[in-house]
Design a protein around this motif. Structure first.
Motif, PDB file in Angstrom:
ATOM      1  N   UNK A 151       0.877  -1.168   0.000  1.00  0.00           N
ATOM      2  CA  UNK A 151       0.000   0.000   0.000  1.00  0.00           C
ATOM      3  C   UNK A 151       0.918   1.222   0.000  1.00  0.00           C
ATOM      4  N   UNK A 152       0.778   2.060  -1.008  1.00  0.00           N
ATOM      5  CA  UNK A 152       1.709   3.175  -1.177  1.00  0.00           C
ATOM      6  C   UNK A 152       1.493   4.263  -0.129  1.00  0.00           C
ATOM      7  N   UNK A 153       2.570   4.600   0.569  1.00  0.00           N
ATOM      8  CA  UNK A 153       2.555   5.732   1.496  1.00  0.00           C
ATOM      9  C   UNK A 153       2.810   7.019   0.727  1.00  0.00           C
ATOM     10  N   UNK A 154       3.834   6.985  -0.132  1.00  0.00           N
ATOM     11  CA  UNK A 154       4.213   8.150  -0.929  1.00  0.00           C
ATOM     12  C   UNK A 154       4.800   7.683  -2.251  1.00  0.00           C
ATOM     13  N   UNK A 155       4.322   8.236  -3.345  1.00  0.00           N
ATOM     14  CA  UNK A 155       4.946   7.972  -4.631  1.00  0.00           C
ATOM     15  C   UNK A 155       6.172   8.880  -4.754  1.00  0.00           C
ATOM     16  N   UNK A 156       7.243   8.338  -5.335  1.00  0.00           N
ATOM     17  CA  UNK A 156       8.456   9.132  -5.551  1.00  0.00           C
ATOM     18  C   UNK A 156       8.952   8.894  -6.972  1.00  0.00           C
ATOM     19  N   UNK A 157       9.792   9.808  -7.460  1.00  0.00           N
ATOM     20  CA  UNK A 157      10.338   9.653  -8.805  1.00  0.00           C
ATOM     21  C   UNK A 157      11.641   8.848  -8.760  1.00  0.00           C
ATOM     22  N   UNK A 158      12.332   8.781  -9.889  1.00  0.00           N
ATOM     23  CA  UNK A 158      13.548   7.991  -9.980  1.00  0.00           C
ATOM     24  C   UNK A 158      14.710   8.523  -9.175  1.00  0.00           C
ATOM     25  N   UNK A 205       8.237   3.784  -6.072  1.00  0.00           N
ATOM     26  CA  UNK A 205       8.956   4.551  -7.093  1.00  0.00           C
ATOM     27  C   UNK A 205       8.251   4.402  -8.434  1.00  0.00           C
ATOM     28  N   UNK A 206       7.922   5.535  -9.034  1.00  0.00           N
ATOM     29  CA  UNK A 206       7.246   5.550 -10.326  1.00  0.00           C
ATOM     30  C   UNK A 206       8.243   5.960 -11.398  1.00  0.00           C
ATOM     31  N   UNK A 207       8.370   5.151 -12.438  1.00  0.00           N
ATOM     32  CA  UNK A 207       9.343   5.412 -13.495  1.00  0.00           C
ATOM     33  C   UNK A 207       8.642   5.620 -14.831  1.00  0.00           C
ATOM     34  N   UNK A 208       9.398   6.115 -15.799  1.00  0.00           N
ATOM     35  CA  UNK A 208       8.874   6.337 -17.144  1.00  0.00           C
ATOM     36  C   UNK A 208       9.129   5.153 -18.065  1.00  0.00           C
ATOM     37  N   UNK A 214      14.054   1.341 -14.702  1.00  0.00           N
ATOM     38  CA  UNK A 214      13.931   0.553 -13.468  1.00  0.00           C
ATOM     39  C   UNK A 214      15.207  -0.239 -13.168  1.00  0.00           C
ATOM     40  N   UNK A 215      16.299   0.139 -13.818  1.00  0.00           N
ATOM     41  CA  UNK A 215      17.624  -0.481 -13.582  1.00  0.00           C
ATOM     42  C   UNK A 215      17.643  -1.962 -13.915  1.00  0.00           C
ATOM     43  N   UNK A 216      16.889  -2.357 -14.951  1.00  0.00           N
ATOM     44  CA  UNK A 216      16.954  -3.749 -15.381  1.00  0.00           C
ATOM     45  C   UNK A 216      18.192  -3.973 -16.251  1.00  0.00           C
ATOM     46  N   UNK A 217      18.643  -5.222 -16.262  1.00  0.00           N
ATOM     47  CA  UNK A 217      19.813  -5.606 -17.065  1.00  0.00           C
ATOM     48  C   UNK A 217      19.423  -6.356 -18.330  1.00  0.00           C
ATOM     49  N   UNK A 218      18.115  -6.554 -18.554  1.00  0.00           N
ATOM     50  CA  UNK A 218      17.673  -7.449 -19.636  1.00  0.00           C
ATOM     51  C   UNK A 218      16.935  -6.736 -20.759  1.00  0.00           C
ATOM     52  N   UNK A 219      17.095  -5.421 -20.894  1.00  0.00           N
ATOM     53  CA  UNK A 219      16.464  -4.701 -21.999  1.00  0.00           C
ATOM     54  C   UNK A 219      17.310  -4.773 -23.259  1.00  0.00           C
ATOM     55  N   UNK A 229      23.483  -1.429 -10.737  1.00  0.00           N
ATOM     56  CA  UNK A 229      22.063  -1.717 -10.485  1.00  0.00           C
ATOM     57  C   UNK A 229      21.811  -1.949  -9.000  1.00  0.00           C
ATOM     58  N   UNK A 230      22.617  -2.818  -8.389  1.00  0.00           N
ATOM     59  CA  UNK A 230      22.433  -3.146  -6.988  1.00  0.00           C
ATOM     60  C   UNK A 230      22.618  -1.912  -6.104  1.00  0.00           C
ATOM     61  N   UNK A 231      23.579  -1.079  -6.447  1.00  0.00           N
ATOM     62  CA  UNK A 231      23.828   0.146  -5.682  1.00  0.00           C
ATOM     63  C   UNK A 231      22.618   1.077  -5.742  1.00  0.00           C
ATOM     64  N   UNK A 232      22.045   1.220  -6.943  1.00  0.00           N
ATOM     65  CA  UNK A 232      20.873   2.098  -7.115  1.00  0.00           C
ATOM     66  C   UNK A 232      19.662   1.568  -6.343  1.00  0.00           C
ATOM     67  N   UNK A 233      19.399   0.278  -6.460  1.00  0.00           N
ATOM     68  CA  UNK A 233      18.243  -0.297  -5.778  1.00  0.00           C
ATOM     69  C   UNK A 233      18.404  -0.254  -4.262  1.00  0.00           C
ATOM     70  N   UNK A 234      19.625  -0.406  -3.766  1.00  0.00           N
ATOM     71  CA  UNK A 234      19.849  -0.292  -2.325  1.00  0.00           C
ATOM     72  C   UNK A 234      19.630   1.148  -1.855  1.00  0.00           C
TER      73      UNK A 234
END
Length: 311
Positions: A151-158, A205-208, A214-219, A229-234
């Protein structure tokens, strides 16, 4: 009567606001992507009793929610297949059972924004009051077990900031994206009452974009490493982010502007710290996707029963 009851009574009479003086000059406001209009449809007769709106990406999922909530509220009709009100267009799907409207919004900020412009105008033209709107969907989790409901408390950007930016007339407009915290807490309590699955409250977190955003490695393209990626997600986790999706910021912004009490409830399909691809079976995914429906359905039923007791 406590302050929560006072607020609820106030919200029950609250109209749906539009902020556009140009609408007054329109003889017929055509809701193009819904295949509806003020000159061709009696919107107050069709939608005037709506008190709850649930929106989600998939037309199929929103029809399933309609069928589910009909059973929950004891309004199911064995002779009805719940026709799509927007059958004249292939952009969105809309279904209605009693005071509950179910609408698909497609994928991403542009798609849901278009839908919300027309939905908000529809509710306004129908003279609806006291409307609660909830986005039910799927998301990627951060350090959460798949199947956890957020349940979202606050939406945030990237950048983990609570804001939505939009370019209007060549200028950047920043809008407030606060959601209804009382509604979020009520939904969390409903999940505790149900005690069927894990539910948490946290930032979303809401992304475009689904891949690089979303820091995926499979695009098809990727210019960063697994370590990046791991640093950003942490960092996102440290900022209180529990999950990632692509609609919550503009949803919160537009609902805030229109005076709608709004919440976002999404199930996580995977833990992004452990991978990028959804690998669960179809059956498991289906069971996960039902969880936001179950929670929100329980909440709506609870609210309608409480209102019936008051009357």
């Amino acid at each position: 009567m406590d302050s929560k009851d006072d607020k609820r009574n106030e919200l029950s009479c609250s109209p749906v606001y539009v902020h556009n003086p140009h609408l007054d000059a329109l003889k017929d406001d055509i809701l193009y992507h819904f295949s509806l209009g003020t000159g061709t449809h009696d919107l107050p007769a069709m939608f005037g009793d709506v008190k709850f709106v649930c929106v989600g990406g998939s037309p199929r999922r929103m029809k399933a929610f309609t069928e589910f909530i009909a059973v929950e509220l004891g309004m199911e009709d064995p002779k009805s297949d719940y026709p799509n009100i927007c059958a004249g267009t292939d952009r969105y799907a809309m279904y209605k059972v009693g005071p509950v409207l179910s609408v698909s919004h497609g994928m991403g900020i542009p798609s849901i924004a278009i839908m919300l412009h027309e939905l908000i105008k529809l509710l306004h033209h129908a003279h609806c009051t006291g409307v609660t709107i909830i986005r039910i969907g799927t998301s990627g989790g951060i350090a959460l077990e798949p199947g956890t409901v957020v349940v979202t408390k606050q939406s945030v950007d990237g950048t983990f900031l609570p804001k939505f930016e939009q370019m209007i007339l060549g200028k950047t407009v920043v809008r407030n994206i606060d959601l209804d915290q009382s509604l979020a807490e009520e939904l969390l309590q409903c999940s505790r009452d149900l005690n069927q699955f894990e539910t948490v409250i946290g930032n979303t977190m809401c992304t475009m974009d689904f891949y690089e955003g979303q820091a995926r490695l499979d695009g098809a393209f990727c210019s960063y490493t697994e370590e990046d990626k791991q640093d950003y997600l942490m960092k996102a986790k440290e900022a209180g982010v529990c999950n990632i999706e692509m609609e919550s910021s503009v949803f919160a912004a537009m609902c805030k502007l229109s005076g709608l009490s709004a919440a976002v409830v999404c199930v996580t399909l995977l833990d992004r710290l452990k991978g990028d691809q959804v690998s669960c079976s179809h059956e498991v995914l289906h069971s996960y996707q039902q969880r936001p429906q179950i929670l929100v359905g329980h909440y709506i039923k609870q609210q309608l029963l409480a209102k019936a007791e008051q009357n």
